[in-house]
Design a protein around this motif. Sequence first.
Motif, mmCIF file in Angstrom:
data_model
loop_
_atom_site.group_PDB
_atom_site.id
_atom_site.type_symbol
_atom_site.label_atom_id
_atom_site.label_comp_id
_atom_site.label_asym_id
_atom_site.label_seq_id
_atom_site.Cartn_x
_atom_site.Cartn_y
_atom_site.Cartn_z
ATOM 1 N N VAL A 1 0.826 -1.206 0.000
ATOM 2 C CA VAL A 1 0.000 0.000 0.000
ATOM 3 C C VAL A 1 0.863 1.259 0.000
ATOM 4 N N ILE A 2 1.901 1.277 0.822
ATOM 5 C CA ILE A 2 2.702 2.506 0.937
ATOM 6 C C ILE A 2 3.648 2.708 -0.251
ATOM 7 N N LYS A 3 3.703 1.735 -1.162
ATOM 8 C CA LYS A 3 4.467 1.925 -2.391
ATOM 9 C C LYS A 3 3.725 2.833 -3.372
ATOM 10 N N ALA A 4 2.408 2.961 -3.171
ATOM 11 C CA ALA A 4 1.617 3.793 -4.077
ATOM 12 C C ALA A 4 2.059 5.246 -3.963
ATOM 13 N N ARG B 1 -5.071 7.004 -7.776
ATOM 14 C CA ARG B 1 -3.721 6.420 -7.871
ATOM 15 C C ARG B 1 -3.672 5.055 -7.204
ATOM 16 N N LEU B 2 -4.323 4.938 -6.042
ATOM 17 C CA LEU B 2 -4.347 3.658 -5.342
ATOM 18 C C LEU B 2 -4.950 2.569 -6.224
ATOM 19 N N ILE B 3 -6.057 2.879 -6.849
ATOM 20 C CA ILE B 3 -6.737 1.890 -7.690
ATOM 21 C C ILE B 3 -5.866 1.490 -8.880
ATOM 22 N N VAL B 4 -5.285 2.478 -9.540
ATOM 23 C CA VAL B 4 -4.459 2.195 -10.719
ATOM 24 C C VAL B 4 -3.211 1.400 -10.351
#
Length: 205
Positions: free
Chosen positions: A75-78, A123-126
């Motif tokens: 998650v935090i890589k987003a 951005r999270l979704i993509v």
Amino acid sequence: MIGRLRGNLVEKMPPEVVIEVGGIGYEVQMPMSCFYELPEVGQEAIIYTHFVVREDAQLLYGFNTKSERALFREVIKANGVGPKLGLAILSAMTASQFVYCVEHDDLTTLVKIPGVGKKTAERLIVEMKDRLKGWGEGDLFTAPDAAAASNHLPVAKQANAEDEAVSALVALGYKAPQAAKVVSQVAQPEMSSEAMIREALRSMV
């Protein structure tokens, strides 16, 4: 790198705990979904950690399993999602809910999380769709519902429990007035602060 701690759980102040290992007390921040499954204060706990070093602080984020930690790291890589926001995301919803939001382009639910605007949600979704493939059907972050009703406090401590719940929600990024309002709505006699936090988060997402 500090990857795992095993020691005595000496303090629980959601979303932070203190675990004593070899006479040293480590402050660890945990998603509330992991916090619910911790043992009682005074008992031994094993916490898998993610260590973050900044110019002004050294922070530990903790999880009950390696899988939970792995998801947090994804998650935090987003782009635009740091550890604090990752903590808020995985406190506000279960792993399966997060995966569902990503797979079904559910911006509406994601933007309810403090710190997640429309652009961040997009951005999270993509960025997460490919990363979340193969995580399986199990819900990594759901504790039994019984945990929400357990650990009841004496009535005399009800106000303190509500204060702790509000403080935890503020630490996760919610505005104080919103947190106080939601906690007051979900609070029941003798309910623990952890149960209040769980119900408050459920009602806001």
